[in-house]
Every structure is written in C-alpha cells, then in structure tokens.
Design a protein around this motif. Structure first.
Motif, PDB file in Angstrom:
ATOM      1  N   LYS A  55     125.257  70.019  73.648  1.00 41.39           N
ATOM      2  CA  LYS A  55     124.345  69.996  74.798  1.00 41.39           C
ATOM      3  C   LYS A  55     124.855  70.873  75.934  1.00 41.39           C
ATOM      4  O   LYS A  55     124.077  71.362  76.743  1.00 41.39           O
ATOM      5  CB  LYS A  55     124.144  68.565  75.288  1.00 41.39           C
ATOM      6  N   GLU A  72     114.235  66.255  76.487  1.00 37.89           N
ATOM      7  CA  GLU A  72     113.859  65.164  75.574  1.00 37.89           C
ATOM      8  C   GLU A  72     114.265  65.482  74.137  1.00 37.89           C
ATOM      9  O   GLU A  72     114.701  64.605  73.405  1.00 37.89           O
ATOM     10  CB  GLU A  72     112.346  64.901  75.649  1.00 37.89           C
ATOM     11  N   LYS A  75     117.877  64.695  72.923  1.00 36.52           N
ATOM     12  CA  LYS A  75     118.227  63.275  72.757  1.00 36.52           C
ATOM     13  C   LYS A  75     118.177  62.839  71.295  1.00 36.52           C
ATOM     14  O   LYS A  75     118.928  61.953  70.891  1.00 36.52           O
ATOM     15  CB  LYS A  75     117.286  62.395  73.590  1.00 36.52           C
ATOM     16  N   THR A  76     117.281  63.450  70.524  1.00 37.81           N
ATOM     17  CA  THR A  76     117.088  62.983  69.149  1.00 37.81           C
ATOM     18  C   THR A  76     117.328  64.053  68.080  1.00 37.81           C
ATOM     19  O   THR A  76     117.438  63.723  66.907  1.00 37.81           O
ATOM     20  CB  THR A  76     115.646  62.447  68.973  1.00 37.81           C
TER      21      THR A  76
END
Length: 118
Positions: A55, A72, A75-76
């Motif tokens: 990240k 967003e 995050k996954t």
C-alpha cells in the motif's frame, strides 16, 4: 550498482529528492515514471526489496487514486491484483522511487535518504 531514480519532473517532492542527490554528488539514472513506468515484474521486485507494505507504493494524494476509488480497492485486493493495478499507470505509483537493485526508498524524506544513500 548505479542508482535508478523514477520520478515525475512536475512533482515538487521529486525535484527535492533530485536536488538532494545532486548536492551529495550521487550518480543515478533518471526515468520519467509516467512515460516509462516500471513493469509489473520490476514493481514486484522493488516491492519485495523494500520490505514495505504494498500500500506504501500507491500515490494516495493523486487524482487517479481518488478517481478510481483505490482506497477501497486496496482493502480487499490481493497482492498480485495490486501489482497489476500499480503497473497499469505510472501516476498511481508513489514517487520518487530510488533503488540500487537491492535497497529501495519510496517517496522522499531527507533523513531516510541520508541513512540509505549517503
């Protein structure tokens, strides 16, 4: 090994990093990160050598990051998906990136440059 400096000339942080390198007499090969972004495999190597969370390689203050809703997505998404995303557009990559093939710094903090490259 010579340093490779991925940068974006219009970026103030990149210009500060370049000034620091020049003032310390450090030789490097500069690469325009938007015109010639690192390939997916190069990014994977940079990421693995950096020891940082993937990240940290995203330019979170960039317009593209916001437009694409990447906050967003990270995050996954899996590591391979994030590497694919990073390699899709040089504007998504936090800059400057500086590497000697082993060590990697992302962004510019003078103290970190002193410790790593001086």
């Amino acid at each position: 090994m010579a340093l490779t400096f991925y940068w974006y000339p219009k970026c103030g942080t990149c210009r500060n990093a370049k000034k620091w390198l020049d003032s310390h007499g450090i030789e490097y090969k500069e690469i325009h990160i938007v015109e010639n972004p690192p390939s997916r495999s190069e990014l994977e190597e940079l990421y693995k050598n950096s020891g940082l969370d993937i990240k940290k390689f995203f330019n979170t203050s960039g317009q593209k990051y916001r437009e694409l809703g990447i906050k967003e997505i990270v995050k996954t998404a899996s590591e391979p998906e994030l590497l694919d995303l990073l390699s899709s557009d040089g504007m998504l990559i936090k800059r400057p990136l500086l590497t000697d093939g082993n060590k990697v710094t992302v962004g510019f903090k003078e103290e970190e440059y002193e410790k790593t490259w001086a």
